[in-house]
Design a protein around this motif. Structure first.
Motif, mmCIF file in Angstrom:
data_model
loop_
_atom_site.group_PDB
_atom_site.id
_atom_site.type_symbol
_atom_site.label_atom_id
_atom_site.label_comp_id
_atom_site.label_asym_id
_atom_site.label_seq_id
_atom_site.Cartn_x
_atom_site.Cartn_y
_atom_site.Cartn_z
ATOM 1 N N SER A 89 0.848 -1.185 0.000
ATOM 2 C CA SER A 89 0.000 0.000 0.000
ATOM 3 C C SER A 89 0.888 1.242 0.000
ATOM 4 N N PRO A 90 0.320 2.417 -0.311
ATOM 5 C CA PRO A 90 1.129 3.641 -0.251
ATOM 6 C C PRO A 90 1.791 3.857 1.098
ATOM 7 N N SER A 91 1.077 3.566 2.200
ATOM 8 C CA SER A 91 1.669 3.779 3.523
ATOM 9 C C SER A 91 2.804 2.794 3.788
ATOM 10 N N SER A 92 2.632 1.533 3.365
ATOM 11 C CA SER A 92 3.696 0.542 3.558
ATOM 12 C C SER A 92 4.888 0.836 2.663
ATOM 13 N N THR A 93 4.619 1.358 1.455
ATOM 14 C CA THR A 93 5.710 1.749 0.562
ATOM 15 C C THR A 93 6.507 2.901 1.165
#
Length: 320
Positions: A89-93
């Motif tokens: 996800s964007p946050s995990s990236t």
């Protein structure tokens, strides 16, 4: 006499070994010198192991041979899963990129690399979402459900969840408590991220639940073990794990009839949201949660469009 030529596969193995060694040094720095928790270091290890595999496959021999284009390509690869791992996800990236940046900054500071190729790489845009919080009534139903039944476990689970909601603590902070950490029932001493200690008040409901557990339940659980200072115990008399605490919460949520997803962090979000709704200052809530920056806490001050419309309709002289 002919000169020996290194086989390409042996060169690749040497490159991987060099990167792996540099990664071990950095993780040791995070653990020993910066004092990060084992869980945080494990998260860094997962993200950076994926990064090492990516740049190694690109033929980078050492960390100082990595380019900005390599870091950018890595961010795109983990976002899409094109490197063979699961898409993030964007946050995990963004979290993975933060780990990469930390490593490169460390290498530059230690003189292991001249430049930081990650400095200008940007993470994908993240949607700013409100943290999920239960209503006050749902929290009450959850806590009541945790205490239903016979034996020591309902008393333990009620005390556990009451303390989570009363303090806004992370689940790791609560299961990490020892009995002497709550010697003064009016406050608890929590050991947060980076081994930073903070003192948080405990309300009367949590104090009563904790006292009932300590007097009527913990001795029975402790009898099954070899003696431990841990506050919350499992059925074998050992320190309660995060997984067992999670299971206790899920069981209580099911008995309370809560259909939405409820996690230990839901109680932490609910704690902050209810305090702010009651008029608490955001910087006080920051201290109670153990946030390093008030910016992290300020997400709880965001309001939904429905709430905006309600306030507008009630307050604006020409809203009707």
């Amino acid at each position: 006499m002919p000169t020996a030529t290194a086989h390409p596969s042996s060169s690749r193995q040497a490159a991987g070994a060099a990167l792996d060694g540099a990664l071990r040094d950095y993780l040791a720095h995070l653990s020993v010198e910066r004092g990060l928790s084992a869980n945080t270091v494990a998260a860094y290890r997962r993200d950076l192991a994926r990064y090492v595999a990516f740049v190694d496959a690109a033929g980078r021999v050492r960390l100082d041979s990595v380019t900005e284009a390599d870091v950018t390509a890595f961010v795109e690869a983990v976002r899409q899963g094109s490197d063979g791992g699961r898409p993030l996800s964007p946050s995990s990236t963004a979290r993975a990129l933060a780990a990469v940046r930390g490593w490169h900054r460390f290498a530059q500071a230690e003189g292991l690399a001249r430049d930081d190729p990650s400095a200008e790489v940007r993470a994908p845009t993240q949607l700013r979402r409100l943290p999920h919080a239960l209503s006050v009534d749902d929290v009450a139903a959850l806590l009541d459900a945790a205490g239903t039944g016979d034996g020591p476990l309902p008393l333990r689970d009620r005390a556990l969840l009451e303390l989570l909601y009363a303090t806004g603590a992370r689940i790791s902070e609560i299961v990490g408590l020892d009995v002497d950490g709550v010697a003064d029932a009016a406050v608890v001493r929590l050991l947060g991220k980076g081994s930073k200690e903070r003192v948080v008040p405990v309300g009367s409901f949590a104090r009563d639940a904790l006292q009932a557990y300590l007097v009527r339940a913990r001795p029975a659980l402790a009898a099954a073990g070899r003696g431990t200072a841990a506050l919350f115990l499992n059925t074998r008399g050992a320190r309660m794990s995060r997984q067992t605490a999670w299971a206790a919460l899920q069981s209580a949520a099911a008995r309370a009839g809560l259909t939405e997803h409820v996690s230990p962090h839901t109680l932490r979000h609910s704690f902050a949201t209810h305090l702010l709704s009651g008029g608490a200052d955001v910087r006080v809530v920051q201290e109670l949660l153990g946030h390093a920056s008030v910016t992290t806490t300020q997400i709880y001050t965001m309001v939904t469009p429905d709430a905006l419309r309600e306030v507008y309709a009630a307050a604006h002289p020409r809203a009707r």
